[in-house]
Enzyme design. Structure first.
Site, mmCIF file in Angstrom:
data_model
loop_
_atom_site.group_PDB
_atom_site.id
_atom_site.type_symbol
_atom_site.label_atom_id
_atom_site.label_comp_id
_atom_site.label_asym_id
_atom_site.label_seq_id
_atom_site.Cartn_x
_atom_site.Cartn_y
_atom_site.Cartn_z
ATOM 1 N N LYS B 172 0.796 -1.085 0.166
ATOM 2 C CA LYS B 172 -0.039 -0.054 0.041
ATOM 3 C C LYS B 172 1.065 1.296 0.068
ATOM 4 O O LYS B 172 0.512 2.233 -0.628
ATOM 5 C CB LYS B 172 -0.892 -0.185 1.244
ATOM 6 N N LYS B 240 -0.757 12.030 5.398
ATOM 7 C CA LYS B 240 -0.237 10.865 6.329
ATOM 8 C C LYS B 240 0.394 9.482 5.615
ATOM 9 O O LYS B 240 1.356 9.271 5.985
ATOM 10 C CB LYS B 240 -1.661 10.217 7.158
#
Lengths: 289, 289
Positions: B172, B240
């Site tokens: 990811k 983030k």
């Protein structure tokens, strides 16, 4: 309808493109700085010319695809350049990737002599050139674009008339931003996967199914994983292209941080002697860091 | 076969994912920090639970999809966390995007109690969640992956088992490199086209036909051109994610220059108050530069 076509610059891209024009039924007059490179074209029926001017004597639409801005300038305006013999209404179609600003200037100078110009840089690489599936980004007058369109269709699939003279080169600069930046992103992703001890093939497969998918990841990740950097699109060409991009950014007073980061990596690759390596070799710059 | 499924975090992504699990015929026990957000799930037949521990009392496979590493930690290990009631053989599947290192640590701690864990972050956005076409990147044991696979198939299409615990989160992170870097490249290309006075729509169309094509350009260029930055994937999430990427890069001692450039632009967007804007708003940071 058979058109008398000129072709200048039968390199890796130009050769298959010229052959596809002949396959389309057109007569070809060709010039190359190194005449021996014309052989595949003359074998297919093209006439070799000794100078660009000689090409212009015979052809009504002349394609050029050479290395950079100065090459285009000398092919058109040099001592033996196209302009010496081009007639009123001749169309010069430059398919090289060069400066949009210089392109506009060339078009203006040619217009004074009644010579039309299109800028029509391409994307899709050697495979796209061979299979006539190139993406062609065209700048110039609409009626000239329409006249040349059947010839473009011999060489490409996604043929977009972007705007006036120079607009094709602007589109190509934008194309190169995406190509070069996406390639660097792919390199960073593959490197991180490897360093984290995860199979980069599985990661590339997963990423191709989501928002991170790109043509560059699809094509270049396997080369990066295999450390196969044999030149297809040589990194020196990306280096040249990203400098065109940053020159434009400077002219417009805008900041392009991802392009700047990619330019820096390509610069380091050139200094390491990787100019003739495939652009996928940007991976190797990060890999040794 | 009906499975007793737990679901924690029914947000923009989680809600349609949970509904798709129920559509697949499974019984759902759900928890949310704000209980009112459970309403669409209970309306569809899910049972609302007051704590994560209560979810673990009923469910054999428990999905979590929350904001960040600390949220996952408190859902699993907190005072009312899953670990209080999870049984030997319970599977916790974390679909959040969080630190791969923390993920491995969580999995190790759960393994000591005989609780299985998979990390299974997703890509594909709200649309992918609604249409059950998410890309799902899975880390963990093969036999656990195989057991959970039918449930993944209720939510996604491109389901790849990447490797052991944490490998899904590494994938990811790599996916987010490509997503975030490609998006910045798209922003730079669209901005350059506009500043050069060329139609950015025509440029995007041309680029999509060549080597510069990417899912981000396709999805985000129209938003950038229209200055439509209403939050779908809020920029704070990309911010983030790219920090997770740079933390990993630091840990492995590698340099990721395009990711670093994108992190800087996202940082500036947060400071300008764009945290809740769509990530396409990186365009606006460059546009005012």
């Amino acid at each position: 309808m058979t058109i008398n076509v000129g072709f200048i610059g039968p390199g890796i891209m130009g050769r298959p493109m010229a052959l596809n024009l002949m396959k389309g039924g057109h007569k070809l007059w060709a010039y190359a700085r190194r005449p021996e490179t014309l052989q595949p074209l003359t074998a297919a029926g093209a006439t070799a010319c000794a100078t660009p001017a000689e090409v212009a004597e015979h052809a009504d639409v002349i394609f050029t695809i050479v290395s950079d801005t100065s090459d285009v300038q000398s092919v058109i305006f040099g001592e033996q350049g196209l302009i010496r013999k081009a007639r009123y209404g001749t169309v010069i179609v430059d398919m090289s990737t060069i400066s949009p600003t210089a392109t506009k200037d060339f078009a203006d100078r040619l217009a004074e002599k009644g010579i039309e110009m299109l800028d029509a840089p391409v994307s899709g690489g050697e495979t796209g050139a061979i299979n006539a599936t190139l993406s062609i980004m065209v700048g110039g007058k609409t009626d000239v674009f329409e006249r040349v369109k059947p010839l473009f269709e011999c060489m490409g699939k996604n043929i977009v008339h972007i705007g006036g003279n120079g607009a094709g080169q602007v589109a190509k600069a934008c194309n190169q931003i995406c190509t070069i930046v996406n390639q660097l992103g792919a390199a960073e992703a593959m490197l991180l996967a490897e360093r984290a001890g995860v199979d980069p093939r599985a990661v590339a497969e997963a990423v191709m199914g989501g928002f991170g998918a790109s043509r560059m990841l699809e094509l270049q990740a396997p080369k990066m994983i295999a450390r196969d950097f044999e030149g297809k699109v040589e990194s020196r060409l990306h280096h040249k292209d990203i400098r065109i991009v940053l020159d434009l950014a400077r002219a417009f007073g805008i900041e392009l941080p991802a392009s700047a980061a990619a330019a820096d990596v390509l610069e380091r690759l050139q200094r390491r002697g990787g100019a003739r390596q495939d652009s996928a070799a940007v991976f190797s710059v990060l890999d040794t860091a």
